[in-house]
Design an enzyme around this catalytic site. Structure first.
Site, mmCIF file in Angstrom:
data_model
loop_
_atom_site.group_PDB
_atom_site.id
_atom_site.type_symbol
_atom_site.label_atom_id
_atom_site.label_comp_id
_atom_site.label_asym_id
_atom_site.label_seq_id
_atom_site.Cartn_x
_atom_site.Cartn_y
_atom_site.Cartn_z
ATOM 1 N N TYR A 78 26.758 18.049 53.506
ATOM 2 C CA TYR A 78 27.067 19.479 53.581
ATOM 3 C C TYR A 78 25.774 20.317 53.492
ATOM 4 C CZ TYR A 78 27.885 24.158 52.195
ATOM 5 O OH TYR A 78 27.783 25.509 52.147
ATOM 6 N N GLY A 92 26.395 26.401 35.076
ATOM 7 C CA GLY A 92 27.093 25.124 34.960
ATOM 8 C C GLY A 92 26.545 24.062 35.907
ATOM 9 N N TRP A 150 20.701 36.152 50.193
ATOM 10 C CA TRP A 150 20.107 35.002 50.885
ATOM 11 C C TRP A 150 20.436 35.018 52.380
ATOM 12 C CZ3 TRP A 150 23.563 34.675 46.798
ATOM 13 C CH2 TRP A 150 24.880 34.437 47.127
ATOM 14 N N ASP A 173 32.307 22.774 54.084
ATOM 15 C CA ASP A 173 32.572 22.918 52.646
ATOM 16 C C ASP A 173 34.065 23.168 52.435
ATOM 17 O OD1 ASP A 173 32.999 25.497 53.453
ATOM 18 O OD2 ASP A 173 31.639 26.430 52.007
ATOM 19 N N GLU A 217 22.413 27.504 48.584
ATOM 20 C CA GLU A 217 23.423 26.473 48.830
ATOM 21 C C GLU A 217 23.623 25.594 47.602
ATOM 22 O OE1 GLU A 217 25.616 26.221 51.076
ATOM 23 O OE2 GLU A 217 24.835 27.858 52.272
#
Ligand code: SF4
Length: 359
Positions: free
Chosen positions: A121, A82, A25, A139, A38
């Site tokens: 963020y 997850g 990316w 972050d 992200e």
């Protein structure tokens, strides 16, 4: 006053351009790639995300495809990453972009902040990395690096520390200063990359290779094992469960979870609250009128979510015949199960029967 010097920012950018990793990316000017990566990277390691990102991009190449994706397919593509609410929010975000911004991710920090699932963020990351706009993105990596550099001794998870760090690095995101193209794109990624590759967690940063070693408080004062500071973690709640692998010939009984809450809308093996002994399992099966041919105790398993730990006891049940199911239950062969999103919380049982989807 907390200060990050201009010299250290220049040193950081030079270090980044010489040492950055090649990631699928990166070096793209498609903000969709930044948005997708992200969201995937929240709470998940880069190494784990790379293959998921490539596969997702192949199957869902843009905002239009994401806005229309079938929910089952979305969950299958996310299976194993997850934090599934991220995927559902990502789709809602794509629908919103389609309806409100004609399918184009807005090149505007305020508008980015108004999108579903996009907090400060992510908005900063998409604005700076996707559009080269002067907005920082703080972050966990950036917090750790800056807490060490500045010598912050308060809890790194506090809002006050985040505000301080955002303010300090924000001074270097000044729209009134002209920079070469790609400056903010590199700057945001440079902070993150320093935290990922050099100023690593768990008290062992690689200071000898760091562009900031001459001015860094924690390095100079030999406090890298004490900073970042964290007050005691809240204890994770433990939930006991029983997992029933109910089989008839080559079919497995699974059910869809509720549309809200943990693992919402995904599939699971039939389960009972708490760890049931064999008598309790038999009682449940009798109440459901299952005709049981065999019942075996199988492996226990454990899965850790962010706030909850599941401790599971497993049983395999072989039926003499299929019987009437509840509305949210289905029978599926091992092959058909590849088409259902079974969360990795059940990895022990998925692996036992070779039910893992081939990626
Ligand atoms: S000098 Fe060491 S502690 Fe300081 S920012 Fe660099 S790696 Fe982190």
């Amino acid at each position: 006053m907390d200060v990050l010097t201009d010299k250290d920012v220049t040193g950081l950018l030079e270090w980044y351009r010489a040492n950055r990793r090649t990631l699928p990316w990166r070096d793209t000017d498609d903000p969709y790639d930044v948005l997708l990566s992200e969201v995937m990277l929240q709470q998940t390691r880069v190494e784990a995300v790379i293959e998921y990102f490539k596969r997702f991009k192949r199957e869902v190449p843009d905002i239009a495809a994401l806005a229309q994706i079938d929910d089952e397919k979305l969950m299958r593509l996310w299976e194993g990453l997850g934090y599934y609410s991220r995927a559902r929010n990502l789709k809602r975000c794509a629908i919103q972009i389609t309806e409100e911004y004609n399918g184009k991710i807005p090149c505007d920090h305020e508008k980015l902040l108004s999108l579903t699932g996009i907090g400060p963020y992510s908005a900063g990351a998409i604005a700076s990395i996707g559009f080269d706009l002067p907005y920082p993105a703080v972050d966990g990596n950036v917090l750790r690096v800056m807490a060490r550099y500045l010598g912050i001794k308060e809890d790194i998870r506090s809002e006050e520390v985040k505000r301080r760090v955002t303010e300090v690095i924000g001074r270097h995101y000044d729209a009134s200063v002209s920079h070469e193209k790609g400056h903010y794109r590199d700057l945001t990624q440079a902070f993150m990359e320093l935290g990922a590759l050099v100023c690593i967690p768990n008290g062992k940063p690689l200071c000898e290779g760091c562009p900031w070693r001459e001015n860094c408080f924690a390095c100079i004062e030999d406090l890298t094992d004490r900073i970042p500071y964290r007050s005691h973690e809240k204890k994770r709640k433990t939930v006991e469960r029983t997992v029933l692998i109910i089989r008839y010939e080559d079919s497995f009984l699974i059910r869809k979870r509720p549309e809200k809450g943990l693992l919402a809308g995904m599939y699971e093996f039939i389960g009972l609250e708490e760890k049931a002994d064999e008598d309790e399992v038999r009682k449940y099966l009798e109440e459901r009128d299952f005709k049981v041919s065999e019942i075996h105790s199988i492996e226990d398993a454990r899965h850790i979510f962010s706030h909850v730990e599941w401790q599971m006891r497993g049983y395999e049940i072989i039926l003499e015949e299929k019987n009437k199911l509840k509305e949210n239950e289905i029978w599926a062969t091992g092959e058909e199960l590849q088409g259902y999103a079974l969360p990795s919380a059940f990895r022990t049982y998925i692996d036992r029967y070779g039910l893992r989807k081939k990626k």
